[in-house]
Design an enzyme around this catalytic site. Sequence first.
Site: not given
Lengths: 276, 276
Positions: A145, A221, A254
Amino acid sequence: MQQLESHACFGGTQQVWSHRSDALDCEMKFAIYLPPQVQQGAVPALYWLSGLTCTEQNFIIKAGAQRYAAEYGIALVAPDTSPRGAGVADAEGYDIGLGAGFYVNATQAPWSAHYRMYDYVVDELPALVEGEFAVTSARAISGHSMGGHGALVIALRNPDRYRSVSAFSPIVAPSQVPWGEKAFRQYLGNDREAWKAYDATELVRDGSGDLPLLVDQGEADEFLALQLKPQLLQSACEAAGRPLNLRMQPGYDHSYYFIASFIGEHVAHHAAALKA
Amino acid sequence: MQQLESHACFGGTQQVWSHRSDALDCEMKFAIYLPPQVQQGAVPALYWLSGLTCTEQNFIIKAGAQRYAAEYGIALVAPDTSPRGAGVADAEGYDIGLGAGFYVNATQAPWSAHYRMYDYVVDELPALVEGEFAVTSARAISGHSMGGHGALVIALRNPDRYRSVSAFSPIVAPSQVPWGEKAFRQYLGNDREAWKAYDATELVRDGSGDLPLLVDQGEADEFLALQLKPQLLQSACEAAGRPLNLRMQPGYDHSYYFIASFIGEHVAHHAAALKA
Protein backbone atom coordinates in the site's frame (compact mmCIF):
# COMPACT_ATOMS: atom_id res chain seq x y z
CA MET A 1 21.24 0.77 19.55
CA GLN A 2 19.10 -1.09 22.03
CA GLN A 3 17.57 -4.51 21.51
CA LEU A 4 13.88 -4.53 22.46
CA GLU A 5 12.89 -8.04 21.34
CA SER A 6 14.54 -11.27 20.29
CA HIS A 7 12.60 -14.42 19.41
CA ALA A 8 13.80 -17.66 17.90
CA CYS A 9 11.86 -18.15 14.67
CA PHE A 10 12.30 -20.79 11.94
CA GLY A 11 15.82 -21.48 13.14
CA GLY A 12 16.79 -17.81 12.95
CA THR A 13 16.00 -14.80 15.13
CA GLN A 14 13.29 -12.15 14.90
CA GLN A 15 14.64 -9.02 16.57
CA VAL A 16 13.37 -5.49 17.22
CA TRP A 17 15.79 -2.64 17.89
CA SER A 18 15.58 1.04 18.72
CA HIS A 19 18.19 3.59 17.70
CA ARG A 20 18.71 7.30 17.32
CA SER A 21 18.06 8.36 13.72
CA ASP A 22 19.96 11.33 12.34
CA ALA A 23 17.79 11.61 9.25
CA LEU A 24 14.58 11.74 11.30
CA ASP A 25 16.03 13.41 14.39
CA CYS A 26 14.21 11.05 16.74
CA GLU A 27 14.38 7.59 18.28
CA MET A 28 13.24 4.91 15.83
CA LYS A 29 12.39 1.22 15.99
CA PHE A 30 13.02 -1.33 13.29
CA ALA A 31 12.58 -5.08 13.03
CA ILE A 32 15.16 -7.44 11.57
CA TYR A 33 14.86 -11.15 10.91
CA LEU A 34 18.20 -12.93 10.72
CA PRO A 35 17.90 -16.35 9.07
CA PRO A 36 19.86 -19.37 10.30
CA GLN A 37 22.37 -18.88 7.46
CA VAL A 38 23.94 -15.84 9.21
CA GLN A 39 25.89 -18.36 11.27
CA GLN A 40 27.84 -19.16 8.09
CA GLY A 41 28.33 -15.56 6.95
CA ALA A 42 26.65 -12.35 5.88
CA VAL A 43 23.34 -12.61 3.99
CA PRO A 44 21.51 -10.29 1.59
CA ALA A 45 18.48 -8.35 2.80
CA LEU A 46 14.92 -7.70 1.74
CA TYR A 47 13.64 -4.35 3.05
CA TRP A 48 9.91 -4.18 3.70
CA LEU A 49 7.96 -0.92 3.86
CA SER A 50 4.58 -1.10 5.61
CA GLY A 51 1.38 0.77 4.94
CA LEU A 52 -0.67 3.45 6.69
CA THR A 53 -1.09 3.09 10.48
CA CYS A 54 1.54 0.33 10.68
CA THR A 55 4.66 0.14 12.82
CA GLU A 56 7.65 -2.18 12.55
CA GLN A 57 5.41 -4.88 14.09
CA ASN A 58 2.73 -5.58 11.49
CA PHE A 59 4.85 -7.33 8.89
CA ILE A 60 6.77 -9.48 11.34
CA ILE A 61 3.61 -10.64 13.12
CA LYS A 62 1.25 -11.12 10.20
CA ALA A 63 3.03 -11.90 6.93
CA GLY A 64 4.66 -15.22 7.76
CA ALA A 65 7.69 -14.17 5.70
CA GLN A 66 10.27 -15.60 8.11
CA ARG A 67 9.65 -19.11 6.84
CA TYR A 68 10.71 -18.13 3.33
CA ALA A 69 13.57 -15.93 4.50
CA ALA A 70 14.92 -18.93 6.42
CA GLU A 71 14.50 -21.11 3.36
CA TYR A 72 16.42 -18.74 1.06
CA GLY A 73 18.88 -17.31 3.58
CA ILE A 74 17.74 -13.71 3.39
CA ALA A 75 17.43 -11.11 6.17
CA LEU A 76 14.19 -9.13 6.45
CA VAL A 77 14.36 -5.50 7.57
CA ALA A 78 11.14 -3.68 8.46
CA PRO A 79 11.26 -0.03 9.60
CA ASP A 80 8.46 1.98 11.18
CA THR A 81 6.29 4.10 8.85
CA SER A 82 7.06 7.57 10.20
CA PRO A 83 9.18 9.38 12.73
CA ARG A 84 7.86 8.98 16.28
CA GLY A 85 8.04 10.50 19.71
CA ALA A 86 7.55 13.75 21.58
CA GLY A 87 8.01 16.76 19.33
CA VAL A 88 7.17 14.93 16.10
CA ALA A 89 4.30 16.64 14.28
CA ASP A 90 0.99 14.85 13.88
CA ALA A 91 -2.49 15.75 12.64
CA GLU A 92 -6.04 14.45 12.61
CA GLY A 93 -6.56 11.37 10.49
CA TYR A 94 -4.78 8.07 10.00
CA ASP A 95 -3.47 9.12 6.60
CA ILE A 96 -1.21 12.01 7.63
CA GLY A 97 1.47 12.39 10.31
CA LEU A 98 2.34 9.51 12.62
CA GLY A 99 2.12 6.17 10.83
CA ALA A 100 1.84 7.95 7.49
CA GLY A 101 5.29 9.18 6.49
CA PHE A 102 4.78 8.26 2.81
CA TYR A 103 8.55 7.67 2.43
CA VAL A 104 9.24 11.27 1.36
CA ASN A 105 11.57 14.01 2.59
CA ALA A 106 9.08 16.66 3.70
CA THR A 107 9.87 20.24 2.73
CA GLN A 108 6.95 21.96 4.42
CA ALA A 109 6.50 23.02 8.07
CA PRO A 110 5.80 21.50 10.50
CA TRP A 111 6.67 18.21 8.78
CA SER A 112 10.15 19.07 7.50
CA ALA A 113 11.67 18.91 11.00
CA HIS A 114 11.40 15.10 11.20
CA TYR A 115 9.60 13.58 8.22
CA ARG A 116 12.53 12.41 6.10
CA MET A 117 11.62 8.76 5.65
CA TYR A 118 13.09 8.68 2.13
CA ASP A 119 16.59 9.43 3.39
CA TYR A 120 16.09 7.11 6.34
CA VAL A 121 15.11 4.13 4.22
CA VAL A 122 17.50 4.75 1.31
CA ASP A 123 20.64 5.66 3.26
CA GLU A 124 20.61 5.63 7.03
CA LEU A 125 18.89 2.33 7.77
CA PRO A 126 20.89 0.20 5.29
CA ALA A 127 24.14 1.74 6.56
CA LEU A 128 23.15 0.90 10.11
CA VAL A 129 22.00 -2.63 9.29
CA GLU A 130 25.04 -3.43 7.17
CA GLY A 131 27.35 -2.03 9.85
CA GLU A 132 25.80 -3.78 12.83
CA PHE A 133 24.58 -7.13 11.48
CA ALA A 134 25.86 -9.93 9.26
CA VAL A 135 24.01 -8.39 6.31
CA THR A 136 25.54 -7.55 2.93
CA SER A 137 24.82 -4.59 0.66
CA ALA A 138 22.86 -6.83 -1.73
CA ARG A 139 19.42 -5.30 -1.21
CA ALA A 140 15.88 -5.91 -2.39
CA ILE A 141 12.84 -3.84 -1.48
CA SER A 142 9.12 -4.47 -1.22
CA GLY A 143 6.11 -3.11 0.62
CA HIS A 144 2.36 -2.83 0.97
CA SER A 145 0.00 0.00 0.00
CA MET A 146 1.75 3.22 1.11
CA GLY A 147 4.82 0.99 1.53
CA GLY A 148 4.35 -0.44 -1.95
CA HIS A 149 4.48 3.15 -3.20
CA GLY A 150 7.63 3.68 -1.15
CA ALA A 151 9.31 0.54 -2.49
CA LEU A 152 8.56 1.37 -6.13
CA VAL A 153 9.70 4.99 -5.81
CA ILE A 154 12.88 4.13 -3.93
CA ALA A 155 13.85 1.35 -6.36
CA LEU A 156 13.06 3.45 -9.44
CA ARG A 157 15.22 6.30 -8.14
CA ASN A 158 18.05 4.09 -6.88
CA PRO A 159 18.43 1.18 -9.28
CA ASP A 160 22.11 0.93 -8.37
CA ARG A 161 21.25 0.32 -4.71
CA TYR A 162 18.67 -2.47 -5.17
CA ARG A 163 18.76 -5.77 -7.03
CA SER A 164 14.99 -6.16 -7.20
CA VAL A 165 11.67 -4.58 -6.23
CA SER A 166 8.10 -5.73 -5.73
CA ALA A 167 4.91 -4.38 -4.21
CA PHE A 168 1.59 -5.50 -2.83
CA SER A 169 -1.43 -3.26 -3.46
CA PRO A 170 0.75 -0.17 -4.00
CA ILE A 171 -0.39 3.41 -4.35
CA VAL A 172 1.14 3.60 -7.83
CA ALA A 173 0.17 7.20 -8.62
CA PRO A 174 -0.07 9.18 -5.38
CA SER A 175 -0.32 12.48 -7.27
CA GLN A 176 -3.65 11.32 -8.69
CA VAL A 177 -5.44 9.80 -5.67
CA PRO A 178 -6.83 11.21 -2.39
CA TRP A 179 -4.34 9.59 0.00
CA GLY A 180 -1.36 10.80 -1.99
CA GLU A 181 -2.71 14.24 -2.82
CA LYS A 182 -3.46 14.94 0.83
CA ALA A 183 -0.05 13.75 2.00
CA PHE A 184 1.98 15.39 -0.77
CA ARG A 185 0.21 18.74 -0.33
CA GLN A 186 1.07 18.67 3.38
CA TYR A 187 4.60 17.28 3.12
CA LEU A 188 5.76 18.74 -0.22
CA GLY A 189 3.58 21.79 -0.78
CA ASN A 190 1.24 22.74 -3.58
CA ASP A 191 3.73 22.64 -6.45
CA ARG A 192 2.92 19.40 -8.23
CA GLU A 193 6.29 19.39 -9.97
CA ALA A 194 7.86 18.54 -6.60
CA TRP A 195 5.53 15.54 -6.29
CA LYS A 196 6.90 13.79 -9.37
CA ALA A 197 10.03 12.54 -7.62
CA TYR A 198 7.79 10.52 -5.30
CA ASP A 199 5.31 9.15 -7.81
CA ALA A 200 6.11 5.75 -9.35
CA THR A 201 3.95 6.37 -12.42
CA GLU A 202 5.71 9.69 -13.09
CA LEU A 203 9.11 8.10 -12.56
CA VAL A 204 8.34 5.35 -15.07
CA ARG A 205 7.17 8.02 -17.54
CA ASP A 206 10.53 9.79 -17.07
CA GLY A 207 12.44 6.59 -17.72
CA SER A 208 13.83 6.26 -14.20
CA GLY A 209 15.35 2.99 -13.08
CA ASP A 210 15.56 -0.26 -14.98
CA LEU A 211 14.57 -2.96 -12.49
CA PRO A 212 11.74 -5.27 -13.51
CA LEU A 213 8.57 -4.48 -11.55
CA LEU A 214 6.48 -7.17 -9.81
CA VAL A 215 3.13 -6.03 -8.43
CA ASP A 216 0.42 -8.15 -6.81
CA GLN A 217 -3.02 -6.55 -6.49
CA GLY A 218 -6.17 -8.11 -5.03
CA GLU A 219 -9.26 -7.67 -7.14
CA ALA A 220 -11.48 -7.44 -4.04
CA ASP A 221 -9.28 -4.74 -2.49
CA GLU A 222 -11.53 -2.10 -0.95
CA PHE A 223 -9.09 0.66 -1.97
CA LEU A 224 -8.48 -0.51 -5.53
CA ALA A 225 -10.68 1.87 -7.48
CA LEU A 226 -10.14 5.04 -5.47
CA GLN A 227 -6.59 4.93 -4.10
CA LEU A 228 -4.49 2.28 -5.85
CA LYS A 229 -5.33 2.34 -9.58
CA PRO A 230 -2.66 -0.04 -10.88
CA GLN A 231 -3.81 0.63 -14.44
CA LEU A 232 -2.09 4.03 -14.23
CA LEU A 233 1.26 2.34 -13.68
CA GLN A 234 0.42 -0.22 -16.34
CA SER A 235 -0.28 2.47 -18.94
CA ALA A 236 2.91 4.32 -18.06
CA CYS A 237 4.94 1.11 -18.36
CA GLU A 238 3.37 0.29 -21.72
CA ALA A 239 4.07 3.79 -23.00
CA ALA A 240 7.65 3.62 -21.77
CA GLY A 241 8.11 0.12 -23.16
CA ARG A 242 9.19 -1.30 -19.86
CA PRO A 243 8.13 -4.64 -18.42
CA LEU A 244 5.62 -4.81 -15.58
CA ASN A 245 4.47 -8.07 -14.04
CA LEU A 246 1.11 -6.91 -12.67
CA ARG A 247 -0.78 -9.85 -11.22
CA MET A 248 -4.44 -9.21 -10.47
CA GLN A 249 -5.46 -11.76 -7.83
CA PRO A 250 -9.17 -12.62 -7.85
CA GLY A 251 -10.94 -12.49 -4.49
CA TYR A 252 -8.10 -11.04 -2.44
CA ASP A 253 -8.54 -7.89 -0.34
CA HIS A 254 -6.15 -5.31 1.15
CA SER A 255 -5.31 -7.29 4.30
CA TYR A 256 -2.25 -9.21 5.44
CA TYR A 257 -4.13 -12.42 4.54
CA PHE A 258 -3.40 -11.38 0.95
CA ILE A 259 0.24 -10.60 1.67
CA ALA A 260 0.72 -13.88 3.54
CA SER A 261 -0.69 -15.79 0.58
CA PHE A 262 1.89 -14.45 -1.90
CA ILE A 263 4.88 -13.27 0.16
CA GLY A 264 6.57 -16.62 -0.48
CA GLU A 265 6.57 -15.94 -4.22
CA HIS A 266 7.93 -12.44 -3.63
CA VAL A 267 10.73 -13.70 -1.40
CA ALA A 268 11.60 -16.27 -4.08
CA HIS A 269 11.61 -13.50 -6.70
CA HIS A 270 13.97 -11.38 -4.61
CA ALA A 271 16.16 -14.35 -3.67
CA ALA A 272 16.76 -15.07 -7.36
CA ALA A 273 17.94 -11.48 -7.92
CA LEU A 274 19.93 -11.26 -4.68
CA LYS A 275 21.81 -14.47 -5.35
CA ALA A 276 22.32 -13.99 -9.10
CA MET B 1 -24.99 -16.84 12.74
CA GLN B 2 -23.53 -13.66 11.37
CA GLN B 3 -20.41 -13.39 9.25
CA LEU B 4 -18.08 -10.67 10.56
CA GLU B 5 -15.05 -11.19 8.30
CA SER B 6 -14.15 -13.01 5.12
CA HIS B 7 -10.70 -12.83 3.51
CA ALA B 8 -9.28 -14.82 0.63
CA CYS B 9 -6.18 -16.59 1.96
CA PHE B 10 -3.98 -19.21 0.27
CA GLY B 11 -6.75 -20.02 -2.18
CA GLY B 12 -9.28 -20.59 0.61
CA THR B 13 -11.18 -18.26 2.91
CA GLN B 14 -10.45 -17.01 6.41
CA GLN B 15 -13.77 -16.20 8.04
CA VAL B 16 -14.93 -14.92 11.43
CA TRP B 17 -18.49 -15.53 12.64
CA SER B 18 -20.60 -14.64 15.64
CA HIS B 19 -23.40 -16.79 16.98
CA ARG B 20 -25.53 -17.31 20.05
CA SER B 21 -24.04 -20.04 22.24
CA ASP B 22 -26.39 -22.13 24.35
CA ALA B 23 -23.57 -23.66 26.39
CA LEU B 24 -22.17 -20.25 27.31
CA ASP B 25 -25.43 -18.31 27.26
CA CYS B 26 -23.89 -15.42 25.36
CA GLU B 27 -22.88 -14.24 21.90
CA MET B 28 -19.60 -15.82 20.77
CA LYS B 29 -17.15 -15.33 17.94
CA PHE B 30 -15.13 -18.02 16.24
CA ALA B 31 -12.75 -18.10 13.31
CA ILE B 32 -12.82 -20.72 10.58
CA TYR B 33 -10.40 -21.21 7.71
CA LEU B 34 -11.86 -23.12 4.80
CA PRO B 35 -9.17 -24.45 2.46
CA PRO B 36 -9.61 -24.48 -1.32
CA GLN B 37 -10.49 -28.20 -1.18
CA VAL B 38 -13.97 -27.44 0.23
CA GLN B 39 -15.00 -26.73 -3.35
CA GLN B 40 -14.65 -30.47 -3.99
CA GLY B 41 -16.37 -31.63 -0.80
CA ALA B 42 -16.32 -31.61 2.99
CA VAL B 43 -12.94 -31.54 4.72
CA PRO B 44 -11.74 -32.61 8.19
CA ALA B 45 -11.01 -29.96 10.83
CA LEU B 46 -8.26 -29.02 13.23
CA TYR B 47 -9.61 -27.18 16.27
CA TRP B 48 -7.20 -24.69 17.84
CA LEU B 49 -7.51 -23.49 21.45
CA SER B 50 -5.69 -20.26 22.27
CA GLY B 51 -3.99 -19.14 25.44
CA LEU B 52 -4.60 -16.53 28.13
CA THR B 53 -5.74 -13.08 26.94
CA CYS B 54 -6.36 -14.30 23.38
CA THR B 55 -9.49 -14.10 21.26
CA GLU B 56 -10.39 -15.92 18.05
CA GLN B 57 -8.01 -13.50 16.28
CA ASN B 58 -4.53 -14.35 17.57
CA PHE B 59 -4.09 -17.70 15.89
CA ILE B 60 -5.46 -16.64 12.51
CA ILE B 61 -3.28 -13.51 12.39
CA LYS B 62 -0.03 -14.81 13.82
CA ALA B 63 0.46 -18.55 13.31
CA GLY B 64 0.60 -18.74 9.52
CA ALA B 65 -1.28 -22.04 9.69
CA GLN B 66 -3.49 -21.34 6.67
CA ARG B 67 -0.68 -22.19 4.28
CA TYR B 68 -0.45 -25.72 5.65
CA ALA B 69 -4.22 -26.14 5.99
CA ALA B 70 -4.50 -25.24 2.30
CA GLU B 71 -1.74 -27.71 1.44
CA TYR B 72 -3.38 -30.61 3.30
CA GLY B 73 -7.03 -29.70 2.76
CA ILE B 74 -7.96 -29.18 6.38
CA ALA B 75 -10.27 -26.60 7.96
CA LEU B 76 -9.00 -24.65 10.98
CA VAL B 77 -11.49 -23.70 13.71
CA ALA B 78 -10.43 -21.23 16.41
CA PRO B 79 -12.90 -20.25 19.15
CA ASP B 80 -12.55 -17.42 21.65
CA THR B 81 -11.02 -18.25 25.05
CA SER B 82 -13.97 -17.41 27.32
CA PRO B 83 -17.57 -16.30 27.24
CA ARG B 84 -17.92 -12.58 26.48
CA GLY B 85 -20.32 -9.69 26.74
CA ALA B 86 -22.43 -7.77 29.20
CA GLY B 87 -23.36 -9.87 32.23
CA VAL B 88 -20.40 -12.25 31.92
CA ALA B 89 -18.38 -12.30 35.15
CA ASP B 90 -14.82 -10.97 35.15
CA ALA B 91 -12.18 -10.24 37.77
CA GLU B 92 -8.87 -8.47 38.21
CA GLY B 93 -5.96 -10.08 36.39
CA TYR B 94 -5.38 -11.48 32.92
CA ASP B 95 -5.43 -15.06 34.23
CA ILE B 96 -9.02 -15.26 35.43
CA GLY B 97 -12.36 -14.35 33.85
CA LEU B 98 -12.52 -12.87 30.35
CA GLY B 99 -9.86 -14.36 28.09
CA ALA B 100 -9.14 -17.05 30.67
CA GLY B 101 -11.89 -19.67 30.51
CA PHE B 102 -9.45 -22.56 30.97
CA TYR B 103 -11.78 -24.83 28.95
CA VAL B 104 -13.69 -26.03 32.02
CA ASN B 105 -17.35 -26.12 33.02
CA ALA B 106 -17.35 -23.85 36.05
CA THR B 107 -19.36 -25.01 39.05
CA GLN B 108 -18.82 -22.00 41.33
CA ALA B 109 -20.62 -18.62 41.40
CA PRO B 110 -20.34 -16.21 39.72
CA TRP B 111 -18.57 -18.20 36.99
CA SER B 112 -21.02 -21.06 36.59
CA ALA B 113 -23.57 -18.85 34.81
CA HIS B 114 -21.49 -18.63 31.61
CA TYR B 115 -18.09 -20.28 31.92
CA ARG B 116 -18.75 -23.62 30.24
CA MET B 117 -15.99 -23.63 27.64
CA TYR B 118 -15.53 -27.40 27.94
CA ASP B 119 -19.05 -28.11 26.70
CA TYR B 120 -18.75 -25.37 24.10
CA VAL B 121 -15.57 -26.75 22.56
CA VAL B 122 -16.41 -30.45 22.88
CA ASP B 123 -20.03 -30.40 21.74
CA GLU B 124 -21.61 -27.13 20.67
CA LEU B 125 -18.96 -25.69 18.39
CA PRO B 126 -18.27 -28.90 16.41
CA ALA B 127 -22.03 -29.45 15.95
CA LEU B 128 -22.39 -25.91 14.66
CA VAL B 129 -19.37 -26.10 12.36
CA GLU B 130 -20.29 -29.50 10.96
CA GLY B 131 -23.87 -28.36 10.42
CA GLU B 132 -23.13 -25.05 8.75
CA PHE B 133 -19.91 -25.63 6.78
CA ALA B 134 -18.45 -28.26 4.46
CA VAL B 135 -16.61 -29.81 7.39
CA THR B 136 -16.71 -33.47 8.41
CA SER B 137 -16.72 -35.00 11.89
CA ALA B 138 -13.08 -36.07 11.49
CA ARG B 139 -11.55 -33.82 14.15
CA ALA B 140 -8.11 -33.03 15.49
CA ILE B 141 -7.32 -30.63 18.32
CA SER B 142 -4.35 -28.51 19.32
CA GLY B 143 -3.62 -25.36 21.27
CA HIS B 144 -1.14 -23.13 23.04
CA SER B 145 -0.43 -22.67 26.76
CA MET B 146 -3.88 -22.57 28.44
CA GLY B 147 -5.16 -23.81 25.08
CA GLY B 148 -2.58 -26.61 25.05
CA HIS B 149 -3.98 -27.68 28.40
CA GLY B 150 -7.48 -27.52 26.91
CA ALA B 151 -6.52 -29.58 23.88
CA LEU B 152 -4.83 -32.31 25.94
CA VAL B 153 -7.68 -32.55 28.46
CA ILE B 154 -10.39 -32.59 25.81
CA ALA B 155 -8.64 -35.22 23.70
CA LEU B 156 -7.81 -37.42 26.70
CA ARG B 157 -11.44 -37.35 27.85
CA ASN B 158 -12.93 -37.76 24.38
CA PRO B 159 -10.68 -40.09 22.39
CA ASP B 160 -13.67 -41.21 20.32
CA ARG B 161 -14.30 -37.65 19.15
CA TYR B 162 -10.75 -36.77 18.01
CA ARG B 163 -8.32 -38.47 15.67
CA SER B 164 -5.25 -36.68 17.01
CA VAL B 165 -4.02 -34.11 19.53
CA SER B 166 -1.01 -31.88 19.95
CA ALA B 167 0.01 -28.91 22.07
CA PHE B 168 2.45 -26.02 22.15
CA SER B 169 3.81 -24.98 25.56
CA PRO B 170 0.82 -26.50 27.40
CA ILE B 171 -0.03 -26.13 31.07
CA VAL B 172 0.25 -29.90 31.54
CA ALA B 173 -0.55 -30.02 35.25
CA PRO B 174 -2.80 -27.08 36.15
CA SER B 175 -3.48 -28.47 39.62
CA GLN B 176 0.20 -28.01 40.48
CA VAL B 177 0.99 -24.54 39.10
CA PRO B 178 -0.12 -20.97 39.99
CA TRP B 179 -2.18 -20.25 36.84
CA GLY B 180 -4.14 -23.48 37.16
CA GLU B 181 -4.56 -23.42 40.92
CA LYS B 182 -5.95 -19.87 40.82
CA ALA B 183 -8.36 -20.67 38.00
CA PHE B 184 -9.52 -24.04 39.30
CA ARG B 185 -10.11 -22.68 42.80
CA GLN B 186 -12.32 -19.95 41.32
CA TYR B 187 -14.11 -22.02 38.70
CA LEU B 188 -14.28 -25.44 40.39
CA GLY B 189 -13.98 -24.73 44.09
CA ASN B 190 -11.53 -25.91 46.72
CA ASP B 191 -12.08 -29.67 46.35
CA ARG B 192 -9.05 -30.83 44.41
CA GLU B 193 -10.79 -34.06 43.44
CA ALA B 194 -12.94 -32.00 41.08
CA TRP B 195 -9.83 -30.59 39.41
CA LYS B 196 -8.60 -33.97 38.21
CA ALA B 197 -11.04 -34.12 35.30
CA TYR B 198 -9.34 -31.01 33.89
CA ASP B 199 -5.71 -31.92 34.49
CA ALA B 200 -3.88 -33.72 31.67
CA THR B 201 -1.28 -35.22 33.98
CA GLU B 202 -3.99 -36.64 36.26
CA LEU B 203 -5.93 -37.97 33.28
CA VAL B 204 -2.86 -39.78 31.96
CA ARG B 205 -2.32 -41.24 35.42
CA ASP B 206 -5.91 -42.52 35.38
CA GLY B 207 -5.40 -44.14 31.99
CA SER B 208 -7.78 -41.83 30.11
CA GLY B 209 -7.69 -41.72 26.33
CA ASP B 210 -5.36 -43.50 24.00
CA LEU B 211 -4.30 -40.93 21.42
CA PRO B 212 -0.56 -40.41 20.95
CA LEU B 213 0.53 -37.07 22.45
CA LEU B 214 2.70 -34.57 20.55
CA VAL B 215 3.99 -31.64 22.61
CA ASP B 216 6.40 -28.88 21.50
CA GLN B 217 7.98 -26.82 24.26
CA GLY B 218 10.48 -23.97 23.88
CA GLU B 219 13.46 -24.20 26.20
CA ALA B 220 13.65 -20.38 26.48
CA ASP B 221 9.96 -20.14 27.41
CA GLU B 222 9.60 -17.61 30.22
CA PHE B 223 6.80 -19.68 31.80
CA LEU B 224 8.49 -23.06 31.53
CA ALA B 225 9.74 -23.55 35.09
CA LEU B 226 6.83 -22.04 36.99
CA GLN B 227 3.67 -22.70 34.97
CA LEU B 228 4.24 -25.34 32.29
CA LYS B 229 6.44 -28.09 33.76
CA PRO B 230 6.24 -30.64 30.93
CA GLN B 231 8.31 -33.08 32.99
CA LEU B 232 5.18 -33.72 35.11
CA LEU B 233 3.35 -35.00 32.04
CA GLN B 234 6.43 -36.90 30.96
CA SER B 235 6.68 -38.72 34.31
CA ALA B 236 2.98 -39.57 34.26
CA CYS B 237 3.27 -40.93 30.71
CA GLU B 238 6.30 -43.01 31.63
CA ALA B 239 4.53 -44.41 34.70
CA ALA B 240 1.44 -45.21 32.64
CA GLY B 241 3.49 -46.70 29.84
CA ARG B 242 2.00 -44.45 27.21
CA PRO B 243 3.92 -42.74 24.43
CA LEU B 244 4.61 -39.00 24.57
CA ASN B 245 6.49 -37.18 21.84
CA LEU B 246 7.77 -34.24 23.91
CA ARG B 247 10.06 -32.10 21.79
CA MET B 248 12.12 -29.56 23.73
CA GLN B 249 13.05 -26.82 21.23
CA PRO B 250 16.25 -24.94 22.13
CA GLY B 251 16.05 -21.14 22.05
CA TYR B 252 12.29 -20.84 21.49
CA ASP B 253 10.10 -18.73 23.78
CA HIS B 254 6.36 -18.63 24.55
CA SER B 255 5.40 -16.41 21.60
CA TYR B 256 3.64 -17.04 18.31
CA TYR B 257 7.06 -16.93 16.62
CA PHE B 258 7.54 -20.34 18.22
CA ILE B 259 4.13 -21.59 17.11
CA ALA B 260 4.66 -20.30 13.56
CA SER B 261 7.97 -22.15 13.36
CA PHE B 262 6.44 -25.56 14.08
CA ILE B 263 2.74 -25.33 13.22
CA GLY B 264 3.48 -26.82 9.81
CA GLU B 265 4.74 -30.01 11.44
CA HIS B 266 1.69 -30.13 13.69
CA VAL B 267 -0.71 -29.68 10.78
CA ALA B 268 1.13 -32.48 8.94
CA HIS B 269 0.83 -34.68 12.05
CA HIS B 270 -2.92 -34.06 12.25
CA ALA B 271 -3.40 -34.44 8.51
CA ALA B 272 -1.89 -37.92 8.65
CA ALA B 273 -4.38 -38.93 11.37
CA LEU B 274 -7.36 -37.17 9.80
CA LYS B 275 -6.82 -38.79 6.42
CA ALA B 276 -5.82 -42.26 7.67
